[in-house]
Design an enzyme around this catalytic site. Sequence first.
Site, mmCIF file in Angstrom:
data_model
loop_
_atom_site.group_PDB
_atom_site.id
_atom_site.type_symbol
_atom_site.label_atom_id
_atom_site.label_comp_id
_atom_site.label_asym_id
_atom_site.label_seq_id
_atom_site.Cartn_x
_atom_site.Cartn_y
_atom_site.Cartn_z
ATOM 1 N N LYS A 1 0.831 -1.209 0.000
ATOM 2 C CA LYS A 1 0.000 0.000 0.000
ATOM 3 C C LYS A 1 0.871 1.266 0.000
ATOM 4 O O LYS A 1 2.089 1.206 0.240
ATOM 5 C CB LYS A 1 -0.938 -0.054 1.214
ATOM 6 C CG LYS A 1 -1.928 -1.235 1.156
ATOM 7 C CD LYS A 1 -2.925 -1.192 2.311
ATOM 8 C CE LYS A 1 -3.916 -2.340 2.231
ATOM 9 N NZ LYS A 1 -4.975 -2.236 3.281
ATOM 10 N N TYR B 1 -12.209 -3.324 -3.606
ATOM 11 C CA TYR B 1 -12.776 -3.285 -2.250
ATOM 12 C C TYR B 1 -14.308 -3.282 -2.289
ATOM 13 O O TYR B 1 -14.936 -2.672 -1.425
ATOM 14 C CB TYR B 1 -12.250 -2.065 -1.506
ATOM 15 C CG TYR B 1 -10.828 -2.222 -0.976
ATOM 16 C CD1 TYR B 1 -10.493 -3.263 -0.103
ATOM 17 C CD2 TYR B 1 -9.829 -1.315 -1.318
ATOM 18 C CE1 TYR B 1 -9.208 -3.401 0.395
ATOM 19 C CE2 TYR B 1 -8.535 -1.445 -0.824
ATOM 20 C CZ TYR B 1 -8.233 -2.491 0.045
ATOM 21 O OH TYR B 1 -6.958 -2.627 0.553
ATOM 22 N N ASN C 1 -2.211 0.305 6.668
ATOM 23 C CA ASN C 1 -1.679 -0.929 7.264
ATOM 24 C C ASN C 1 -0.776 -1.734 6.325
ATOM 25 O O ASN C 1 -0.707 -2.958 6.396
ATOM 26 C CB ASN C 1 -2.816 -1.776 7.857
ATOM 27 C CG ASN C 1 -3.794 -2.230 6.803
ATOM 28 O OD1 ASN C 1 -3.662 -1.883 5.635
ATOM 29 N ND2 ASN C 1 -4.767 -3.025 7.210
ATOM 30 N N HIS D 1 -2.091 -5.516 1.543
ATOM 31 C CA HIS D 1 -3.321 -6.305 1.330
ATOM 32 C C HIS D 1 -2.888 -7.690 0.884
ATOM 33 O O HIS D 1 -1.895 -7.825 0.170
ATOM 34 C CB HIS D 1 -4.174 -5.687 0.208
ATOM 35 C CG HIS D 1 -5.206 -6.648 -0.312
ATOM 36 N ND1 HIS D 1 -6.433 -6.807 0.291
ATOM 37 C CD2 HIS D 1 -5.171 -7.543 -1.338
ATOM 38 C CE1 HIS D 1 -7.106 -7.756 -0.350
ATOM 39 N NE2 HIS D 1 -6.372 -8.220 -1.353
ATOM 40 N N GLU E 1 -9.522 -11.237 -7.467
ATOM 41 C CA GLU E 1 -8.688 -10.038 -7.358
ATOM 42 C C GLU E 1 -7.536 -9.996 -8.372
ATOM 43 O O GLU E 1 -7.204 -8.924 -8.884
ATOM 44 C CB GLU E 1 -8.093 -9.955 -5.941
ATOM 45 C CG GLU E 1 -9.152 -9.680 -4.879
ATOM 46 C CD GLU E 1 -8.635 -9.838 -3.454
ATOM 47 O OE1 GLU E 1 -7.424 -10.139 -3.266
ATOM 48 O OE2 GLU E 1 -9.438 -9.658 -2.525
HETATM 49 O O1 CDP Z 1 -6.923 -6.181 4.774
HETATM 50 P P1 CDP Z 1 -7.665 -7.143 5.656
HETATM 51 O O2 CDP Z 1 -8.269 -8.303 4.895
HETATM 52 O O3 CDP Z 1 -6.826 -7.595 6.815
HETATM 53 O O4 CDP Z 1 -8.853 -6.327 6.343
HETATM 54 P P2 CDP Z 1 -10.365 -6.057 5.876
HETATM 55 O O5 CDP Z 1 -11.210 -6.147 7.092
HETATM 56 O O6 CDP Z 1 -10.734 -6.884 4.697
HETATM 57 O O7 CDP Z 1 -10.348 -4.514 5.444
HETATM 58 C C1 CDP Z 1 -9.772 -4.107 4.221
HETATM 59 C C2 CDP Z 1 -8.958 -2.861 4.469
HETATM 60 O O8 CDP Z 1 -9.843 -1.798 4.844
HETATM 61 C C3 CDP Z 1 -7.965 -2.954 5.632
HETATM 62 O O9 CDP Z 1 -6.761 -3.586 5.265
HETATM 63 C C4 CDP Z 1 -7.785 -1.501 6.000
HETATM 64 O O10 CDP Z 1 -6.875 -0.838 5.124
HETATM 65 C C5 CDP Z 1 -9.201 -0.942 5.787
HETATM 66 N N1 CDP Z 1 -9.968 -0.908 7.042
HETATM 67 C C6 CDP Z 1 -10.037 0.286 7.744
HETATM 68 O O11 CDP Z 1 -9.504 1.301 7.304
HETATM 69 N N2 CDP Z 1 -10.752 0.347 8.921
HETATM 70 C C7 CDP Z 1 -11.368 -0.744 9.408
HETATM 71 N N3 CDP Z 1 -12.062 -0.651 10.549
HETATM 72 C C8 CDP Z 1 -11.290 -1.954 8.715
HETATM 73 C C9 CDP Z 1 -10.576 -2.015 7.525
HETATM 74 MG MG MG Z 2 -9.852 -8.361 3.533
#
Ligand code: CDP
Ligand code: MG
Length: 138
Positions: free
Chosen positions: A9, A49, A112, A115, A126
């Site tokens: 990212k 997303y 973070n 991805h 994806e």
């Molecule tokens: O990336 P990952 O699969 O671990 O998490 P996700 O729950 O699928 O969420 C996708 C992305 O959305 C995260 O990696 C974060 O960058 C963002 N996100 C966020 O900004 N705030 C949250 N409460 C949850 C996710």
């Molecule tokens: Mg995810």
Amino acid sequence: MEKTLVLIKPDAFGKNHAGDILKIYENAGFKIIAVKVMKMTPELAAKHYVEHIGRPYYPALVEFMTSAPIMAVVLTGDDVIKKVRELNGATNPAEAAEGTVRKLYAADKTKNAVHASDSEASAAREIPIFFSACEIFD
Ligand code: CDP
Ligand code: MG
């Protein structure tokens, strides 16, 4: 062989951690079979997303992901989907285990660092968003 999509990212890529992160995956035995540096547009973010559209964090997520270059990567190897998610660590870096990519390089829950696809179905959906067949050597 199983494949997964990784996105390095804007935060991690901008801090020159792409090489450090790829090294973590390579040290774990995974192979890079596609890579590109690119700009994520709002349209691309909405595609990638799609399941997050409408969530409270979605506008900030798109703002972040489109703010600077990302690196898109396809990795392959045994159990790569699950293992790369383990190497990346928890979504919230505050909860990520020692030595994980997010513990090492992520700042907060949105910024973070990485991805990675969360299932075979996600990887199959994806990868073609970012790469055409001739860009992947498998
Ligand atoms: O990336 P990952 O699969 O671990 O998490 P996700 O729950 O699928 O969420 C996708 C992305 O959305 C995260 O990696 C974060 O960058 C963002 N996100 C966020 O900004 N705030 C949250 N409460 C949850 C996710
Ligand atoms: Mg995810």
